[in-house]
Enzyme design. Structure first.
Site, mmCIF file in Angstrom:
data_model
loop_
_atom_site.group_PDB
_atom_site.id
_atom_site.type_symbol
_atom_site.label_atom_id
_atom_site.label_comp_id
_atom_site.label_asym_id
_atom_site.label_seq_id
_atom_site.Cartn_x
_atom_site.Cartn_y
_atom_site.Cartn_z
ATOM 1 N N SER A 1 0.854 -1.480 -0.328
ATOM 2 C CA SER A 1 -0.103 -0.225 0.237
ATOM 3 C C SER A 1 1.109 1.390 -0.092
ATOM 4 O O SER A 1 0.303 2.629 -0.205
ATOM 5 C CB SER A 1 -0.908 0.032 0.722
ATOM 6 O OG SER A 1 -2.211 -0.345 0.908
ATOM 7 N N LYS B 1 0.978 3.903 -3.104
ATOM 8 C CA LYS B 1 -0.568 4.215 -3.038
ATOM 9 C C LYS B 1 0.188 6.041 -2.578
ATOM 10 O O LYS B 1 -1.197 6.233 -3.653
ATOM 11 C CB LYS B 1 -2.056 3.363 -2.787
ATOM 12 C CG LYS B 1 -2.029 2.477 -2.333
ATOM 13 C CD LYS B 1 -3.553 2.019 -1.127
ATOM 14 C CE LYS B 1 -4.179 0.234 -1.359
ATOM 15 N NZ LYS B 1 -4.322 0.581 -0.390
ATOM 16 N N TYR C 1 -2.617 -2.713 -10.073
ATOM 17 C CA TYR C 1 -2.646 -2.332 -9.059
ATOM 18 C C TYR C 1 -0.901 -3.446 -8.488
ATOM 19 O O TYR C 1 -0.908 -2.929 -7.633
ATOM 20 C CB TYR C 1 -4.195 -2.140 -8.453
ATOM 21 C CG TYR C 1 -3.969 -2.138 -7.318
ATOM 22 C CD1 TYR C 1 -4.134 -1.329 -5.913
ATOM 23 C CD2 TYR C 1 -4.662 -3.302 -6.374
ATOM 24 C CE1 TYR C 1 -4.424 -0.865 -4.823
ATOM 25 C CE2 TYR C 1 -4.952 -3.719 -4.916
ATOM 26 C CZ TYR C 1 -4.272 -2.388 -4.381
ATOM 27 O OH TYR C 1 -4.640 -2.573 -3.135
ATOM 28 N N TYR D 1 -4.872 3.005 7.966
ATOM 29 C CA TYR D 1 -5.788 2.534 8.033
ATOM 30 C C TYR D 1 -7.398 2.152 8.643
ATOM 31 O O TYR D 1 -7.362 4.176 9.046
ATOM 32 C CB TYR D 1 -5.867 1.211 7.244
ATOM 33 C CG TYR D 1 -4.971 0.878 6.482
ATOM 34 C CD1 TYR D 1 -5.140 0.850 5.463
ATOM 35 C CD2 TYR D 1 -4.026 -0.117 7.448
ATOM 36 C CE1 TYR D 1 -4.089 0.265 4.354
ATOM 37 C CE2 TYR D 1 -3.162 -0.625 5.240
ATOM 38 C CZ TYR D 1 -3.331 0.149 4.763
ATOM 39 O OH TYR D 1 -2.456 -0.326 4.466
ATOM 40 N N VAL E 1 1.806 -3.635 4.108
ATOM 41 C CA VAL E 1 0.869 -5.498 4.419
ATOM 42 C C VAL E 1 2.328 -5.792 3.929
ATOM 43 O O VAL E 1 2.473 -7.340 4.707
ATOM 44 C CB VAL E 1 -0.217 -6.138 3.871
ATOM 45 C CG1 VAL E 1 -1.253 -5.392 4.496
ATOM 46 C CG2 VAL E 1 -0.477 -6.404 2.485
HETATM 47 N N1 GLU Z 1 -1.738 -5.037 -2.089
HETATM 48 C C1 GLU Z 1 -2.815 -5.127 -0.833
HETATM 49 C C2 GLU Z 1 -4.188 -5.063 -1.027
HETATM 50 O O1 GLU Z 1 -4.382 -5.192 -2.191
HETATM 51 C C3 GLU Z 1 -2.498 -3.903 -0.740
HETATM 52 C C4 GLU Z 1 -2.944 -3.981 0.801
HETATM 53 C C5 GLU Z 1 -1.494 -3.056 2.359
HETATM 54 O O2 GLU Z 1 -0.896 -2.701 1.422
HETATM 55 O O3 GLU Z 1 -2.233 -2.751 2.711
HETATM 56 O O4 GLU Z 1 -4.234 -6.613 -0.112
#
Ligand code: GLU
Length: 305
Positions: A61, A64, A189, A241, A259
């Protein structure tokens, strides 16, 4: 700096047993839960690092930030924020529930999965490869490392198993929140989530964000000060989050987690700070990383929130 960092590493290592590596992307399950590394990069380019600094992990993430910064730089904030909101959620990063309840059906912010997927869908690139390469290029510039690439195994592992993100994206298209070829958008993505960095790369990324867009190692102007400020504001409110509020209270620095176990933090006008530790709490954030950052924030008086 190095003494404080070694103490922080010790604190972080003490809590690693409370976390678990992510396994919902099968390839991430191979990460070492006992690894933890910390790095900082000051705005005059001094790098300090300790712990398992050779560890590489997919940024997940954290990517992003780059796709959002690219979208705002290329399309303008008005266009981007007409498609995604800027409010924190109390829901997990891959939650589908709020998308249906909230009218109009617009993802609540660009740092949850739904929001990041919508942001990718509006980027002005014709296909998955060009979209991914543009994000990769920006990650490289933010980190000052032109050798960064994706871990293709992690990318393909997520692509093969990500029914959850497919559900989010098809739902969003069905309610008119995004257009385009869903599989092509998701491919970029998954690919950007697989981009692999060291803790040092992440610290330099944090420093570039802390330095209003100028990379303190390469001196390249990577982003505008305005884009950096927006990104830092979203990191502070939405970067971890549904753990963002707790992180703000414990650490008090704008940050973004992934993650894969990374956390990038930007102390405006001072330094970039990063941790890499794949053992995660139940919200998908690095347990050792948060503990170490809390210690360093207090010890070095880095709190800005
Ligand atoms: N590629 C992960 C997903 O879409 C990213 C989530 C994350 O890093 O929090 O679940």
């Amino acid at each position: 700096m190095i003494t404080a960092m070694e103490e922080a590493l010790k604190k972080g290592k003490e809590v690693l047993h409370l976390g678990k590596v992510a396994t919902y992307i099968p390839e991430l399950g191979r990460a070492n839960p006992n690894a933890l590394a910390i790095a900082s990069c000051t705005l005059d380019g001094q790098i300090t690092q300790t712990g398992d600094v050779g560890t590489r992990a997919s940024i997940q993430s954290i990517s992003k930030i780059a796709s959002l910064a690219l979208a705002i730089s290329e399309l303008g904030e008005e266009e981007v924020f007409s498609k995604v909101g800027v409010d924190p959620t109390a829901d997990p990063f891959n939650s589908i529930m709020r998308l249906e309840m909230r009218k109009p059906h617009r993802p609540q912010n660009p740092l949850i999965n739904a929001g990041a997927i919508v942001v990718l869908s509006i980027l002005p690139y014709p296909d998955s490869t060009s979209r991914y390469l543009a994000v990769l290029d920006l990650v490289r510039k933010l980190c000052g490392n032109s050798e960064i690439v994706a871990n293709e195994k992690v990318y393909l592992s997520e692509k093969a198993t990500s029914d959850r993100n497919r559900s989010l994206a098809y739902f969003l298209r069905s309610v008119g929140a995004m257009d385009g070829d869903i599989e092509d958008i998701l491919d970029s993505y998954f690919h950007q989530c697989g981009i692999e960095c060291t803790v040092k790369d992440l610290a330099v990324m944090g420093a570039t964000l802390a330095n209003d867009g100028i990379n303190p190692i390469t001196q390249e102007k990577v982003l505008s000060p305005r884009v950096c400020r927006l990104i830092r504001a979203l990191m502070a409110t939405c970067g971890l989050y549904d753990g963002s509020g707790e992180f703000a209270v414990r650490v008090g620095i704008p940050a973004k987690s992934g993650v894969g176990g990374g956390i990038v933090a930007a102390v405006p006008g001072k330094l970039g700070l990063a941790t890499l530790g794949p053992a995660l709490d139940n919200k998908g954030n690095s347990v050792g990383g948060i503990e170490a950052m809390e210690y360093l924030s207090e010890k070095l008086k880095l709190r800005v929130l």
